[in-house]
Design a protein around this motif. Structure first.
Motif, PDB file in Angstrom:
ATOM      1  N   PHE A  39     -20.211 -30.809  33.561  1.00  0.00           N
ATOM      2  CA  PHE A  39     -20.687 -32.188  33.468  1.00  0.00           C
ATOM      3  C   PHE A  39     -22.211 -32.201  33.574  1.00  0.00           C
ATOM      4  CE2 PHE A  39     -16.603 -32.048  35.723  1.00  0.00           C
ATOM      5  CZ  PHE A  39     -15.807 -32.743  34.817  1.00  0.00           C
ATOM      6  N   THR A  40     -22.849 -32.742  32.536  1.00  0.00           N
ATOM      7  CA  THR A  40     -24.313 -32.773  32.516  1.00  0.00           C
ATOM      8  C   THR A  40     -24.866 -33.646  33.627  1.00  0.00           C
ATOM      9  OG1 THR A  40     -24.239 -32.486  30.119  1.00  0.00           O
ATOM     10  CG2 THR A  40     -26.323 -33.225  31.065  1.00  0.00           C
ATOM     11  N   SER A  41     -24.194 -34.768  33.896  1.00  0.00           N
ATOM     12  CA  SER A  41     -24.693 -35.693  34.920  1.00  0.00           C
ATOM     13  C   SER A  41     -24.563 -35.139  36.330  1.00  0.00           C
ATOM     14  CB  SER A  41     -23.953 -37.030  34.823  1.00  0.00           C
ATOM     15  OG  SER A  41     -22.564 -36.846  35.032  1.00  0.00           O
ATOM     16  N   TRP A  42     -23.669 -34.143  36.527  1.00  0.00           N
ATOM     17  CA  TRP A  42     -23.472 -33.594  37.871  1.00  0.00           C
ATOM     18  C   TRP A  42     -24.719 -32.896  38.392  1.00  0.00           C
ATOM     19  CZ3 TRP A  42     -19.304 -34.362  40.976  1.00  0.00           C
ATOM     20  CH2 TRP A  42     -19.265 -33.611  42.153  1.00  0.00           C
ATOM     21  N   ARG A  43     -25.492 -32.318  37.479  1.00  0.00           N
ATOM     22  CA  ARG A  43     -26.708 -31.618  37.884  1.00  0.00           C
ATOM     23  C   ARG A  43     -27.670 -32.558  38.597  1.00  0.00           C
ATOM     24  NH1 ARG A  43     -27.655 -26.467  38.352  1.00  0.00           N
ATOM     25  NH2 ARG A  43     -26.895 -26.000  36.260  1.00  0.00           N
ATOM     26  N   MET A  44     -27.674 -33.844  38.200  1.00  0.00           N
ATOM     27  CA  MET A  44     -28.613 -34.800  38.771  1.00  0.00           C
ATOM     28  C   MET A  44     -28.296 -35.131  40.236  1.00  0.00           C
ATOM     29  SD  MET A  44     -30.864 -35.542  36.497  1.00  0.00           S
ATOM     30  CE  MET A  44     -31.132 -35.459  34.727  1.00  0.00           C
ATOM     31  N   ARG A  45     -27.064 -34.889  40.671  1.00  0.00           N
ATOM     32  CA  ARG A  45     -26.692 -35.279  42.027  1.00  0.00           C
ATOM     33  C   ARG A  45     -27.392 -34.431  43.087  1.00  0.00           C
ATOM     34  NH1 ARG A  45     -20.187 -36.673  41.813  1.00  0.00           N
ATOM     35  NH2 ARG A  45     -20.267 -38.014  39.967  1.00  0.00           N
ATOM     36  N   GLY A  46     -27.632 -33.183  42.788  1.00  0.00           N
ATOM     37  CA  GLY A  46     -28.360 -32.331  43.708  1.00  0.00           C
ATOM     38  C   GLY A  46     -27.543 -31.829  44.869  1.00  0.00           C
ATOM     39  N   VAL A  47     -28.179 -31.033  45.711  1.00  0.00           N
ATOM     40  CA  VAL A  47     -27.543 -30.434  46.886  1.00  0.00           C
ATOM     41  C   VAL A  47     -28.367 -30.768  48.121  1.00  0.00           C
ATOM     42  CG1 VAL A  47     -26.580 -28.541  45.529  1.00  0.00           C
ATOM     43  CG2 VAL A  47     -28.805 -28.262  46.611  1.00  0.00           C
ATOM     44  N   VAL A  48     -27.753 -30.558  49.292  1.00  0.00           N
ATOM     45  CA  VAL A  48     -28.411 -30.798  50.578  1.00  0.00           C
ATOM     46  C   VAL A  48     -28.597 -29.465  51.284  1.00  0.00           C
ATOM     47  CG1 VAL A  48     -28.247 -31.916  52.837  1.00  0.00           C
ATOM     48  CG2 VAL A  48     -27.464 -33.112  50.794  1.00  0.00           C
ATOM     49  N   CYS A  49     -29.808 -29.208  51.766  1.00  0.00           N
ATOM     50  CA  CYS A  49     -30.116 -28.020  52.575  1.00  0.00           C
ATOM     51  C   CYS A  49     -30.583 -28.503  53.949  1.00  0.00           C
ATOM     52  CB  CYS A  49     -31.194 -27.165  51.912  1.00  0.00           C
ATOM     53  SG  CYS A  49     -30.717 -26.448  50.323  1.00  0.00           S
ATOM     54  N   MET A  50     -29.964 -27.995  54.993  1.00  0.00           N
ATOM     55  CA  MET A  50     -30.267 -28.446  56.343  1.00  0.00           C
ATOM     56  C   MET A  50     -31.370 -27.640  57.015  1.00  0.00           C
ATOM     57  SD  MET A  50     -28.473 -31.072  56.562  1.00  0.00           S
ATOM     58  CE  MET A  50     -28.944 -31.466  58.241  1.00  0.00           C
ATOM     59  N   SER A  51     -32.040 -26.760  56.278  1.00  0.00           N
ATOM     60  CA  SER A  51     -33.154 -25.997  56.824  1.00  0.00           C
ATOM     61  C   SER A  51     -33.932 -25.376  55.672  1.00  0.00           C
ATOM     62  CB  SER A  51     -32.664 -24.898  57.784  1.00  0.00           C
ATOM     63  OG  SER A  51     -31.896 -23.938  57.081  1.00  0.00           O
ATOM     64  N   LEU A  52     -35.146 -24.910  55.974  1.00  0.00           N
ATOM     65  CA  LEU A  52     -35.937 -24.222  54.955  1.00  0.00           C
ATOM     66  C   LEU A  52     -35.296 -22.893  54.577  1.00  0.00           C
ATOM     67  CD1 LEU A  52     -39.710 -24.789  55.782  1.00  0.00           C
ATOM     68  CD2 LEU A  52     -38.550 -25.198  53.622  1.00  0.00           C
ATOM     69  N   ARG A  53     -34.645 -22.247  55.521  1.00  0.00           N
ATOM     70  CA  ARG A  53     -33.957 -20.995  55.214  1.00  0.00           C
ATOM     71  C   ARG A  53     -32.851 -21.226  54.191  1.00  0.00           C
ATOM     72  NH1 ARG A  53     -31.769 -17.554  60.171  1.00  0.00           N
ATOM     73  NH2 ARG A  53     -34.032 -17.494  60.474  1.00  0.00           N
ATOM     74  N   GLU A  54     -32.118 -22.326  54.363  1.00  0.00           N
ATOM     75  CA  GLU A  54     -31.063 -22.652  53.399  1.00  0.00           C
ATOM     76  C   GLU A  54     -31.651 -23.011  52.042  1.00  0.00           C
ATOM     77  OE1 GLU A  54     -26.929 -25.295  53.277  1.00  0.00           O
ATOM     78  OE2 GLU A  54     -28.369 -25.521  54.926  1.00  0.00           O
ATOM     79  N   LEU A  55     -32.818 -23.655  52.024  1.00  0.00           N
ATOM     80  CA  LEU A  55     -33.476 -23.955  50.750  1.00  0.00           C
ATOM     81  C   LEU A  55     -33.855 -22.669  50.024  1.00  0.00           C
ATOM     82  CD1 LEU A  55     -34.846 -25.868  48.714  1.00  0.00           C
ATOM     83  CD2 LEU A  55     -36.880 -25.831  50.188  1.00  0.00           C
ATOM     84  N   ARG A  56     -34.376 -21.683  50.761  1.00  0.00           N
ATOM     85  CA  ARG A  56     -34.719 -20.403  50.140  1.00  0.00           C
ATOM     86  C   ARG A  56     -33.471 -19.708  49.609  1.00  0.00           C
ATOM     87  NH1 ARG A  56     -38.089 -19.935  54.855  1.00  0.00           N
ATOM     88  NH2 ARG A  56     -36.626 -18.419  55.727  1.00  0.00           N
ATOM     89  N   ARG A  57     -32.349 -19.835  50.334  1.00  0.00           N
ATOM     90  CA  ARG A  57     -31.102 -19.261  49.848  1.00  0.00           C
ATOM     91  C   ARG A  57     -30.656 -19.923  48.553  1.00  0.00           C
ATOM     92  NH1 ARG A  57     -27.210 -20.773  53.178  1.00  0.00           N
ATOM     93  NH2 ARG A  57     -25.708 -19.604  51.941  1.00  0.00           N
ATOM     94  N   TYR A  58     -30.825 -21.230  48.469  1.00  0.00           N
ATOM     95  CA  TYR A  58     -30.426 -21.944  47.255  1.00  0.00           C
ATOM     96  C   TYR A  58     -31.316 -21.548  46.073  1.00  0.00           C
ATOM     97  CZ  TYR A  58     -29.688 -25.777  43.971  1.00  0.00           C
ATOM     98  OH  TYR A  58     -29.435 -26.504  42.847  1.00  0.00           O
TER      99      TYR A  58
END
Length: 355
Positions: free
Chosen positions: A283-302
């Motif tokens: 689904f093309t629109s699903w990409r717009m929903r995004g994800v949640v990262c609860m820390s900077l470490r998790e953001l780097r993992r993503y």
């Protein structure tokens, strides 16, 4: 004799309170230098005692140990109730004195005592001209921390911060845009602590913080604050980039990151990296929903996961530079006036979504 003993005991309690080891919690917006000044120590000592590398940032709710702190005894530690009453009376008297002194401030010169002549009325320049030369308020500590980490860790990738773009008759303010070979990361930063009660589809999320000592005495156990769903907020940012023709939906990767000590408390499951990537393929629109990262470490993992994902767009260096150039061209200069207009537009849009 009794008064002398009472004064001696009070002095001993004061001396004991002036040289003790305590642990304090960082309030939202508080800096390490403010904590050092309040307790009579240096920033370097606080860094050494708490193993803090970056002195310009501490997290809200973080525990800071202070040795040899110059602190006064708390309400619970006071053995004489008259001490607390006397201290409160002195504070009230000082505030009344300052208020009265401010209202009765003399208009004469402090050196000669001669009343100064009336000055000509100041004619301010037009609001728009003055505001255009006034810089916008600086980013908060959380955004500055994310900016420094991204700039240091991903030096070869273009990074844009605090970007203001036209969107839907108003503007969209994006905290960070990281242009990588795996796509364009549109990052919304939330510097929060406490518990976060939320679900992906809710319009408003709730932050819950433990109440202070006086609030607990009044029967209030916690404080609650509502804020707009950052996933929905960031989805609007991503759509603004797509509508301006800067990127296509396949290249966009919205993400909301919490950099405080917040803890997610929800019964509804948030979609993980792998599941989000699988649904984004269908689904093309699903990409717009995004994800949640609860820390900077998790953001780097993503970010690392996105680079390894076989479905990534694999942007070339030329395409990355073209995206950066388009964003710079479409961006609105961030001044006090444009920032104020954006805040008003965002508040009106948020009120309309809640109705």
């Amino acid at each position: 004799m009794v008064a002398r003993r009472l004064a001696t005991s009070r002095g001993q309690r004061s001396l004991q309170a002036m040289s003790e080891t305590i642990a304090v919690r960082v309030e939202p917006g508080e800096t390490l230098s403010e904590i050092a000044i309040r307790h009579g120590v240096t920033v370097e000592q606080l860094q050494e005692w708490n193993r803090i590398e970056e002195a310009d940032y501490v997290q809200a709710g973080q525990r800071i140990v202070v040795h040899n702190a110059a602190v006064a005894p708390s309400w619970n530690e006071a053995t004489d109730p008259w001490d607390a009453l006397l201290g409160g009376a002195l504070v009230v008297a000082a505030l009344l004195f300052l208020f009265r002194r401010k209202r009765q401030a003399p208009t004469s010169s402090p050196d000669t005592g001669v009343r100064s002549p009336k000055k000509a009325p100041h004619r301010p320049e037009p609001k728009s001209a003055a505001a255009l030369r006034t810089p916008a308020p600086p980013a908060n500590a959380g955004e500055q921390w994310v900016r420094s980490v991204l700039a240091r860790r991903y030096r070869d990738w273009p990074l844009l911060n605090d970007v203001l773009l036209p969107s839907g008759g108003g503007t969209a303010q994006i905290d960070h845009i990281l242009i990588s070979p795996a796509g364009v990361f549109v990052i919304e930063t939330k510097d929060m602590g406490g518990w976060i009660f939320a679900s992906p589809g809710q319009q408003r999320w709730t932050q819950t913080l433990p109440a202070g000592r006086w609030s607990r005495m009044m029967g209030i156990k916690s404080r609650r604050f509502h804020f707009y769903n950052p996933l929905r907020q960031n989805e609007g940012h991503a759509r603004a980039l797509v509508k301006l023709g800067i990127v296509n939906p396949r290249e966009i990767r919205p993400v909301a990151v919490f950099v405080g000590e917040a803890e997610m408390k929800t019964g509804e499951k948030f979609v993980g990296f792998e599941e989000h990537e699988e649904k984004a393929k269908l689904f093309t629109s699903w990409r717009m929903r995004g994800v949640v990262c609860m820390s900077l470490r998790e953001l780097r993992r993503y970010i690392a996961f996105s680079v390894r994902a076989p479905s990534g767009p694999s942007l070339t260096r030329e395409r990355m530079e073209a995206i950066r150039s388009k964003i710079a061209t479409a961006a609105i200069p961030m001044t006090a006036e444009t920032h104020a207009r954006h805040v008003e537009f965002a508040r009106s849009a948020e009120r309309a979504s809640w109705q």
